[in-house]
Design a protein around this motif. Structure first.
Motif, PDB file in Angstrom:
ATOM      1  N   VAL A  42      32.967  16.146  19.539  1.00  0.00           N
ATOM      2  CA  VAL A  42      32.313  14.751  19.058  1.00  0.00           C
ATOM      3  C   VAL A  42      31.498  15.103  17.880  1.00  0.00           C
ATOM      4  O   VAL A  42      30.524  15.970  18.073  1.00  0.00           O
ATOM      5  CB  VAL A  42      31.804  14.227  20.324  1.00  0.00           C
ATOM      6  CG1 VAL A  42      30.930  13.068  20.093  1.00  0.00           C
ATOM      7  CG2 VAL A  42      32.580  13.752  21.651  1.00  0.00           C
ATOM      8  N   ASP A  63      39.931   9.023  15.452  1.00  0.00           N
ATOM      9  CA  ASP A  63      39.144   8.329  16.666  1.00  0.00           C
ATOM     10  C   ASP A  63      37.597   8.020  16.236  1.00  0.00           C
ATOM     11  O   ASP A  63      36.693   8.811  16.263  1.00  0.00           O
ATOM     12  CB  ASP A  63      39.181   8.931  17.869  1.00  0.00           C
ATOM     13  CG  ASP A  63      38.464   8.295  19.055  1.00  0.00           C
ATOM     14  OD1 ASP A  63      38.342   7.037  18.896  1.00  0.00           O
ATOM     15  OD2 ASP A  63      38.152   9.055  19.903  1.00  0.00           O
ATOM     16  N   THR A  78      36.276  13.030  17.802  1.00  0.00           N
ATOM     17  CA  THR A  78      35.782  11.747  17.828  1.00  0.00           C
ATOM     18  C   THR A  78      34.606  11.510  16.701  1.00  0.00           C
ATOM     19  O   THR A  78      33.976  12.554  16.831  1.00  0.00           O
ATOM     20  CB  THR A  78      35.577  11.122  19.092  1.00  0.00           C
ATOM     21  OG1 THR A  78      36.780  11.232  19.973  1.00  0.00           O
ATOM     22  CG2 THR A  78      34.805   9.803  19.063  1.00  0.00           C
TER      23      THR A  78
END
Length: 232
Positions: A78, A119, A101
């Motif tokens: 992330v 994403d 992400t």
């Protein structure tokens, strides 16, 4: 595998929860244990050991062979910040086998044109992470250099026990970050886990090289985690 057990396993996978399929080899009975569920005392330590190693194993339970098949969430990254480093990291991470992400509330930067096929979550970390909580199989890289965006995500990553937590910035910048994170309730031991400056030292001089150094440090952290848990 029984249909009900398979369905339960799929639910656990979607929720990124650790699951262990237990099969009693003498008669073929099977059950699924998902993290947080209670388990028979005689299996507790054996299952915990299997989870730490991340490997399937046949164990002895009261003289009976039992097969433990461990299902761990796949490691993911992330990234906080839709910056140039993130653009390069988004291309490299899938090659190394990591889903990625990117979270950034600055909609001028977090665009599909700059991050095709990625994403992308154009929202504040406190909102994005409420819907997509971090976990021990997540690496977090804070790259905005903006405390208003990075700090909450860093704090949440430390609380969640992410296997890697890194932050962009100089050592001088990190001293101020430490003070802010302490004010947010993070302990000195937790804060010491932050890799700052981010990335292994390859004398990176541009965004692509910083992304490469960061990915290398993430892979290193994940592999060391496996070794510390008793893997090969």
């Amino acid at each position: 595998m029984q249909v009900a057990l398979l369905e339960a396993l799929n639910v656990a996978r979607r929720a990124r929860r650790v699951a262990v399929a237990i099969t009693y080899l003498a008669d073929g009975r099977s059950e699924l244990v998902v993290e947080g569920q209670s388990i028979a005392v005689q299996l507790d330590e054996l299952v915990s050991t299997a989870i730490r190693s991340g490997k399937a194993a046949i164990v002895d339970v009261g003289g009976e062979p039992v097969f433990l098949n461990v299902h761990l969430p796949p490691p993911r990254i992330v990234v906080i910040g839709a910056v140039h480093i993130s653009q390069a990291l988004a291309q490299m991470a899938p090659i190394a086998g990591y889903d990625l992400t990117i979270i950034d509330p600055r909609t001028a930067y977090a665009t599909a044109e700059r991050f095709p096929g990625v994403d992308l979550v154009p929202d504040w970390p406190e909102d994005a992470l409420r819907d997509r909580p971090l976990d021990a199989y997540t690496a977090l890289a804070a790259l905005t250099h903006d405390p208003k965006i990075d700090d909450l995500a860093l704090s949440e990553a430390l609380k969640a026990g992410c296997f890697y937590v890194g932050a962009l910035g100089s050592r001088k910048t990190h001293v101020k970050r430490i003070e802010r994170l302490r004010a947010m309730g993070r302990t000195a031991e937790e804060i010491d886990r932050i890799a700052a400056p981010i990335g292994i030292d390859i004398r990176a001089a541009n965004p692509a090289e910083i992304a490469l150094a960061t990915l290398a440090e993430i892979v290193q952290a994940f592999r060391r985690r496996a070794l510390d848990a008793g893997g090969d």
